[in-house]
Design a protein around this motif. Structure first.
Motif, PDB file in Angstrom:
ATOM      1  N   VAL A   1       0.936 -32.226   6.287  1.00  0.00           N
ATOM      2  CA  VAL A   1       0.786 -32.117   7.734  1.00  0.00           C
ATOM      3  C   VAL A   1       1.196 -30.730   8.216  1.00  0.00           C
ATOM      4  CG1 VAL A   1       1.682 -32.969   9.953  1.00  0.00           C
ATOM      5  CG2 VAL A   1       1.002 -34.589   8.170  1.00  0.00           C
ATOM      6  N   ARG A   2       2.302 -30.185   7.673  1.00  0.00           N
ATOM      7  CA  ARG A   2       2.725 -28.827   8.065  1.00  0.00           C
ATOM      8  C   ARG A   2       1.666 -27.800   7.688  1.00  0.00           C
ATOM      9  NH1 ARG A   2       7.790 -30.506   6.097  1.00  0.00           N
ATOM     10  NH2 ARG A   2       7.454 -29.350   4.142  1.00  0.00           N
ATOM     11  N   ALA A   3       1.071 -27.967   6.514  1.00  0.00           N
ATOM     12  CA  ALA A   3       0.039 -27.014   6.080  1.00  0.00           C
ATOM     13  C   ALA A   3      -1.157 -27.039   7.019  1.00  0.00           C
ATOM     14  CB  ALA A   3      -0.395 -27.334   4.650  1.00  0.00           C
ATOM     15  N   VAL A   4      -1.536 -28.218   7.493  1.00  0.00           N
ATOM     16  CA  VAL A   4      -2.661 -28.328   8.428  1.00  0.00           C
ATOM     17  C   VAL A   4      -2.279 -27.732   9.781  1.00  0.00           C
ATOM     18  CG1 VAL A   4      -4.152 -29.937   9.685  1.00  0.00           C
ATOM     19  CG2 VAL A   4      -3.634 -30.346   7.270  1.00  0.00           C
ATOM     20  N   ARG A   5      -1.114 -28.091  10.282  1.00  0.00           N
ATOM     21  CA  ARG A   5      -0.683 -27.605  11.604  1.00  0.00           C
ATOM     22  C   ARG A   5      -0.597 -26.084  11.659  1.00  0.00           C
ATOM     23  NH1 ARG A   5       4.196 -31.903  12.652  1.00  0.00           N
ATOM     24  NH2 ARG A   5       2.980 -33.539  13.689  1.00  0.00           N
ATOM     25  N   THR A   6      -0.166 -25.474  10.581  1.00  0.00           N
ATOM     26  CA  THR A   6       0.053 -24.027  10.581  1.00  0.00           C
ATOM     27  C   THR A   6      -1.197 -23.241  10.200  1.00  0.00           C
ATOM     28  OG1 THR A   6       0.870 -24.159   8.301  1.00  0.00           O
ATOM     29  CG2 THR A   6       2.511 -24.232  10.072  1.00  0.00           C
ATOM     30  N   GLY A   7      -2.299 -23.936   9.952  1.00  0.00           N
ATOM     31  CA  GLY A   7      -3.537 -23.239   9.610  1.00  0.00           C
ATOM     32  C   GLY A   7      -3.443 -22.468   8.304  1.00  0.00           C
ATOM     33  N   MET A   8      -2.858 -23.096   7.288  1.00  0.00           N
ATOM     34  CA  MET A   8      -2.601 -22.414   6.028  1.00  0.00           C
ATOM     35  C   MET A   8      -3.871 -21.807   5.423  1.00  0.00           C
ATOM     36  SD  MET A   8      -1.033 -23.991   2.494  1.00  0.00           S
ATOM     37  CE  MET A   8      -2.597 -24.793   2.055  1.00  0.00           C
ATOM     38  N   LEU A   9      -4.971 -22.550   5.435  1.00  0.00           N
ATOM     39  CA  LEU A   9      -6.193 -22.045   4.808  1.00  0.00           C
ATOM     40  C   LEU A   9      -6.696 -20.785   5.502  1.00  0.00           C
ATOM     41  CD1 LEU A   9      -8.125 -25.367   4.100  1.00  0.00           C
ATOM     42  CD2 LEU A   9      -6.724 -24.024   2.532  1.00  0.00           C
ATOM     43  N   ASP A  10      -6.682 -20.785   6.832  1.00  0.00           N
ATOM     44  CA  ASP A  10      -7.117 -19.592   7.567  1.00  0.00           C
ATOM     45  C   ASP A  10      -6.195 -18.415   7.288  1.00  0.00           C
ATOM     46  OD1 ASP A  10      -9.304 -20.851   8.706  1.00  0.00           O
ATOM     47  OD2 ASP A  10      -8.198 -21.456  10.507  1.00  0.00           O
ATOM     48  N   ARG A  11      -4.908 -18.677   7.171  1.00  0.00           N
ATOM     49  CA  ARG A  11      -3.969 -17.589   6.904  1.00  0.00           C
ATOM     50  C   ARG A  11      -4.205 -16.985   5.518  1.00  0.00           C
ATOM     51  NH1 ARG A  11      -3.460 -19.392  11.260  1.00  0.00           N
ATOM     52  NH2 ARG A  11      -5.166 -17.912  11.405  1.00  0.00           N
ATOM     53  N   ILE A  12      -4.547 -17.824   4.526  1.00  0.00           N
ATOM     54  CA  ILE A  12      -4.844 -17.305   3.192  1.00  0.00           C
ATOM     55  C   ILE A  12      -6.093 -16.452   3.236  1.00  0.00           C
ATOM     56  CG2 ILE A  12      -5.580 -17.952   0.857  1.00  0.00           C
ATOM     57  CD1 ILE A  12      -3.659 -20.310   0.998  1.00  0.00           C
ATOM     58  N   ARG A  13      -7.090 -16.891   3.978  1.00  0.00           N
ATOM     59  CA  ARG A  13      -8.316 -16.092   4.111  1.00  0.00           C
ATOM     60  C   ARG A  13      -8.010 -14.734   4.747  1.00  0.00           C
ATOM     61  NH1 ARG A  13     -10.197 -21.346   6.112  1.00  0.00           N
ATOM     62  NH2 ARG A  13     -11.308 -22.403   4.424  1.00  0.00           N
ATOM     63  N   GLU A  14      -7.175 -14.741   5.797  1.00  0.00           N
ATOM     64  CA  GLU A  14      -6.793 -13.477   6.435  1.00  0.00           C
ATOM     65  C   GLU A  14      -6.004 -12.597   5.474  1.00  0.00           C
ATOM     66  OE1 GLU A  14      -4.575 -14.738   9.797  1.00  0.00           O
ATOM     67  OE2 GLU A  14      -6.304 -15.616  10.847  1.00  0.00           O
ATOM     68  N   GLY A  15      -5.145 -13.223   4.672  1.00  0.00           N
ATOM     69  CA  GLY A  15      -4.368 -12.468   3.706  1.00  0.00           C
ATOM     70  C   GLY A  15      -5.236 -11.816   2.649  1.00  0.00           C
ATOM     71  N   LEU A  16      -6.287 -12.491   2.254  1.00  0.00           N
ATOM     72  CA  LEU A  16      -7.232 -11.909   1.299  1.00  0.00           C
ATOM     73  C   LEU A  16      -7.880 -10.655   1.859  1.00  0.00           C
ATOM     74  CD1 LEU A  16      -9.088 -14.947  -0.305  1.00  0.00           C
ATOM     75  CD2 LEU A  16      -7.786 -13.190  -1.498  1.00  0.00           C
ATOM     76  N   GLN A  17      -8.263 -10.715   3.125  1.00  0.00           N
ATOM     77  CA  GLN A  17      -8.874  -9.552   3.760  1.00  0.00           C
ATOM     78  C   GLN A  17      -7.906  -8.378   3.811  1.00  0.00           C
ATOM     79  OE1 GLN A  17     -10.226 -10.973   7.565  1.00  0.00           O
ATOM     80  NE2 GLN A  17     -11.863 -12.247   6.704  1.00  0.00           N
ATOM     81  N   ALA A  18      -6.649  -8.671   4.156  1.00  0.00           N
ATOM     82  CA  ALA A  18      -5.640  -7.612   4.216  1.00  0.00           C
ATOM     83  C   ALA A  18      -5.385  -7.027   2.826  1.00  0.00           C
ATOM     84  CB  ALA A  18      -4.347  -8.160   4.815  1.00  0.00           C
ATOM     85  N   LEU A  19      -5.369  -7.894   1.803  1.00  0.00           N
ATOM     86  CA  LEU A  19      -5.150  -7.438   0.441  1.00  0.00           C
ATOM     87  C   LEU A  19      -6.290  -6.529  -0.020  1.00  0.00           C
ATOM     88  CD1 LEU A  19      -3.089  -7.850  -1.874  1.00  0.00           C
ATOM     89  CD2 LEU A  19      -4.561  -9.681  -2.716  1.00  0.00           C
ATOM     90  N   ALA A  20      -7.529  -6.934   0.332  1.00  0.00           N
ATOM     91  CA  ALA A  20      -8.682  -6.124  -0.034  1.00  0.00           C
ATOM     92  C   ALA A  20      -8.652  -4.756   0.657  1.00  0.00           C
ATOM     93  CB  ALA A  20      -9.975  -6.867   0.327  1.00  0.00           C
ATOM     94  N   ALA A  21      -8.187  -4.745   1.912  1.00  0.00           N
ATOM     95  CA  ALA A  21      -8.122  -3.494   2.664  1.00  0.00           C
ATOM     96  C   ALA A  21      -7.061  -2.555   2.095  1.00  0.00           C
ATOM     97  CB  ALA A  21      -7.842  -3.782   4.136  1.00  0.00           C
ATOM     98  N   ALA A  22      -5.979  -3.145   1.547  1.00  0.00           N
ATOM     99  CA  ALA A  22      -4.887  -2.330   1.034  1.00  0.00           C
ATOM    100  C   ALA A  22      -5.173  -1.778  -0.354  1.00  0.00           C
ATOM    101  CB  ALA A  22      -3.587  -3.151   0.975  1.00  0.00           C
ATOM    102  N   SER A  23      -6.096  -2.413  -1.079  1.00  0.00           N
ATOM    103  CA  SER A  23      -6.363  -2.001  -2.463  1.00  0.00           C
ATOM    104  C   SER A  23      -7.429  -0.924  -2.533  1.00  0.00           C
ATOM    105  CB  SER A  23      -6.779  -3.222  -3.289  1.00  0.00           C
ATOM    106  OG  SER A  23      -7.958  -3.798  -2.746  1.00  0.00           O
TER     107      SER A  23
END
Length: 349
Positions: A327-349
């Motif tokens: 429930v916490r993972a759903v409430r906090t939008g975990m999947l969307d945050r991982i997707r955003e993190g991937l974009q940031a990681l790609a930009a930094a590399s």
């Protein structure tokens, strides 16, 4: 908004008794939860009848087959009407936001990959768990999904671990370390050394190598490793905690003279030092912190859905807390945050 969580009612050594009891426990604690119990309907209904769950929001989805704890992961292909497969299909169809199982870890992972797929940009999913022996928070991953990951995979694990630590566990600005056999950058296998170099350039708060003895010292909030090593580390700690739980009481009460001496001495000790009573809650808190049931399960990070996998020996308390985690993972939008993190990681590399 109602959060719909699928519970594999037949997963684990003590299913369906522990799973149904834990699911109803979670429903009583989470007001906006709707629980979807998946498995042989007759068995689930019989277990529900023992609890009389009036006023709770749940439904039952019939799945006549069960993937056993000892079965090969390919069973998810041959048993298309199993609770694992039917439950994953509920999430894939959008009829639920998360899936929880205490069942066969390999089979749950296979079902998640077959039916939910990976988040675009993620090569390998990873199992993450809180290292319970630490004085400060520590998330360890992978703990069983990948025995032989590449350096790039370890960097992805780190990114997903940071997102989960921040968004779901609420740990601000987590530092990242990599588990190795020495503090120096040139220590470790070729995989660890190459991952070290890539983590330095990742944009994450990388602090370097972390030795096994340092996991509990708070040097990093997220520690990455391969699934073989991570699984051994976690299982070793669980075994040690179980040993302590048996060893300490036995040392006090094993010998009849020890038991008599303790019974005679305890009243006097408490009269002489009543502060000893204050230590009892502290001892309970310590063992509670070390208890895997308090953490519920491990999120399978990287699949395109919220999937929580618990211990096969989970009781109702562990099941309840695994549902809380979902429930916490759903409430906090975990999947969307991982997707955003991937974009940031790609930009930094």
């Amino acid at each position: 908004m109602t959060i719909r969580v699928v519970l594999d009612a037949m997963g684990g050594d003590h299913a369906p008794r522990a799973t149904v009891a834990g699911g109803l426990w979670a429903l009583r604690e989470i007001s906006d939860l709707h629980l979807v119990l998946v498995g042989p309907e007759e068995a689930i209904r019989a277990e529900l009848a023992r609890h009389r769950p009036r006023g709770l929001s749940f439904s039952v989805v019939h799945a006549p087959q069960v993937v056993g704890m000892e079965e090969h992961t390919l069973a998810v292909k041959t048993k298309k009407d199993s609770s694992l497969v039917v439950g994953m299909q509920e999430v894939r169809a959008g009829r639920a936001e998360a899936f929880v199982s205490m069942g066969n870890t390999g089979a749950v992972m296979a079902a998640a990959l077959f039916h939910l797929g990976r988040i675009p940009g993620i090569d390998r999913p990873a199992l993450a768990t809180v290292y319970p022996g630490a004085f400060s928070p520590c998330l360890l991953l992978d703990v069983g999904a990948n025995t032989d990951p590449k350096p790039d995979h370890l960097v992805q694990f780190a990114m997903m671990g940071v997102v989960y630590a921040e968004r779901v566990l609420g740990w601000p600005h987590p530092r990242v370390g990599i588990l190795s056999n020495g503090e120096e950058p040139d220590k470790g296998s070729w995989r660890v050394r190459e991952a070290y170099r890539r983590l330095q350039a990742s944009g994450l708060r990388f602090v370097g190598n972390v030795e096994g003895k340092d996991l509990a010292r708070g040097l990093a909030e997220v520690v990455v490793t391969d699934g073989f090593t991570g699984n051994v580390v976690i299982k070793q700690l669980e075994g040690f905690v179980a040993f302590l739980a048996r060893f300490l009481p036995a040392q006090l009460t094993d010998d009849p003279l020890d038991r008599l001496g303790l019974a005679l001495a305890l009243p006097g000790l408490l009269l002489a030092a009543p502060g000893l009573l204050c230590l009892l809650p502290s001892v309970r808190r310590i063992f509670r912190r070390l208890d895997y049931r308090e953490y519920g399960g491990a999120p399978l990070l990287g699949v395109n859905g919220v999937v929580i996998i618990g211990h096969g020996r989970s009781d109702a308390k562990a099941v309840k807390n695994a549902i809380h985690m979902a429930v916490r993972a759903v409430r906090t939008g975990m999947l969307d945050r991982i997707r955003e993190g991937l974009q940031a990681l790609a930009a930094a590399s």
